[in-house]
Design an enzyme around this catalytic site. Structure first.
Site, PDB file in Angstrom:
ATOM      1  N   ARG A 137       0.843  -1.196   0.000  1.00 44.23           N
ATOM      2  CA  ARG A 137       0.000   0.000   0.000  1.00 44.23           C
ATOM      3  C   ARG A 137       0.887   1.258   0.000  1.00 44.23           C
ATOM      4  NH1 ARG A 137      -4.957   0.532   3.713  1.00 44.23           N
ATOM      5  NH2 ARG A 137      -3.548   0.392   5.485  1.00 44.23           N
TER       6      ARG A 137
ATOM      7  N   ARG B 169      -2.617  -0.728  14.280  1.00 42.52           N
ATOM      8  CA  ARG B 169      -1.444  -1.218  15.019  1.00 42.52           C
ATOM      9  C   ARG B 169      -1.885  -1.812  16.343  1.00 42.52           C
ATOM     10  NH1 ARG B 169       0.344  -0.941  10.817  1.00 42.52           N
ATOM     11  NH2 ARG B 169       1.898   0.447   9.938  1.00 42.52           N
TER      12      ARG B 169
ATOM     13  N   LYS C 205       3.012 -11.078  10.044  1.00 39.30           N
ATOM     14  CA  LYS C 205       2.392 -10.944   8.724  1.00 39.30           C
ATOM     15  C   LYS C 205       2.790 -12.094   7.801  1.00 39.30           C
ATOM     16  CE  LYS C 205       2.343  -7.193   5.418  1.00 39.30           C
ATOM     17  NZ  LYS C 205       2.104  -5.742   5.440  1.00 39.30           N
TER      18      LYS C 205
END
Ligand code: ATP
Length: 321
Positions: free
Chosen positions: A119, A318, A184
């Site tokens: 992104r 976050r 991730k």
């Protein structure tokens, strides 16, 4: 970039992927090139992030096993048209560049991206052969207003595709990353290629880590890969097939029934449900307890001011525990 470039390097990789040592002479003979040319091409392959070592008197060997994507295997199981382009700048960019000629559902899949992106222009680290890089073109009849929901639905589809292969514990981070144990595993990047009538032409990009080297540079946050989770190598072709099939059927469901049924499916997979998080929006930060999503695809936070919803491409979530 023409797909037929890199033929020599890809042939070398095919030979090396059989395992064991291969001398420069043997490889050169097989490909009809000199030993010096083999050495030059091996350096190029190393530049794609493949770990190859050389032992005097024995030759070259891959440091880690490599399972290449196989066009014929994909062809026999995938109903949608696709292009397997081993070396590419970016699978999303390929779809953006060719959107005019493509049908909805078209897939571009690669072994290596030289300009993989996340992104807001961030880089997606994309070494050769160790991950999955896949983009799909999708004409969303419901138009732009439904695009935010679509990007969440893509995350659900990918997580459910992984579950179908018997892998557990996959989670989602709003708006569209896949996580496992707070690390991730994959990123999703939805870009718009234009509008035709009321429909929005979208490019859905997925980068998923499978067996990426733990010492890879350039990743600023905790990450994981499927092989770390399963401890046994995942079949890359099978995974790609399951993802493509599940993505198409899930997007068709989204087109037919809207976001309704996906809220619950998202909340089951939400990595942060009930946890303290903060949302970053430019210079602004908002703290709260994550409460899943609503039917617009907005994230819900319980805050001292009550339940609030947030939506938009510029927001980053976050952990705040
Ligand atoms: P946000 O929460 O704002 O979306 P993000 O960190 O998830 O932030 P993305 O745009 O989804 O951002 O992805 C780009 C970021 O992901 C990079 O800045 C890098 O830190 C990280 N990254 C890049 N390549 C990989 C990879 N192969 N695996 C895991 N993480 C990666």
């Amino acid at each position: 970039m023409k797909p037929q470039q890199h033929t020599v390097k890809l042939s070398l990789l095919r030979a090396l992927s059989k395992g064991g040592f291969h001398s420069g002479e043997e490889l050169g003979d097989e490909l009809g090139i000199s030993r010096a040319a083999v050495s030059k091409h091996i350096k190029g392959i190393q530049g794609w992030g493949v770990d190859i070592f050389r032992v005097q008197g024995k030759g070259y060997q891959l440091a880690n096993p490599l399972q290449l994507l196989d066009e014929s295997v994909l062809n026999s199981s995938v109903a949608t048209p696709f292009a397997l382009i081993p070396v590419i700048e970016s699978t999303n960019q390929y779809i953006l560049d060719n959107a005019r000629e493509l049908d909805s559902g078209f897939v571009c899949i690669a072994e290596y991206q030289s300009k993989g992106r996340g992104r807001r222009g961030r880089e997606w680290i994309s070494p050769f052969g160790s991950n999955l890089y896949l983009s799909m073109f999708w004409q969303l009849e419901a138009g732009m207003a439904a695009a935010m929901g679509l990007s969440l639905v893509v995350g659900i589809a990918i997580a459910e595709a992984i579950e179908k292969l018997g892998i557990e514990g996959i989670k989602l981070k709003w708006p569209n990353d896949l996580y496992h144990n707070d690390k991730k595993l994959a990123g999703i990047l939805v870009e718009m290629s234009g509008q035709a009538g009321g429909a929005a032409n979208l490019v859905i990009g997925i980068g998923m880590n499978l067996s990426m080297d733990e010492n890879v540079d350039g990743i600023t946050q905790p990450w994981t890969s499927l092989n770390q989770i399963t401890q046994i190598p995942v079949d890359r072709n099978k995974l790609a097939i399951e993802i493509i099939k599940t993505l198409v059927s899930t997007l068709e469901d989204y087109e037919s029934f809207g976001m309704n049924q996906f809220v619950e499916r998202w909340n089951r997979l939400d990595n942060y449900l009930g946890r303290k998080v903060k949302l970053l929006m430019g210079a602004k930060e908002i703290e709260g307890i994550a409460q899943g999503i609503n039917e617009q695809g907005a994230i819900l936070l319980s805050t001292p001011q009550g339940m609030q919803s947030f939506i938009g491409g510029e927001i980053s979530l976050r952990n705040n525990e």
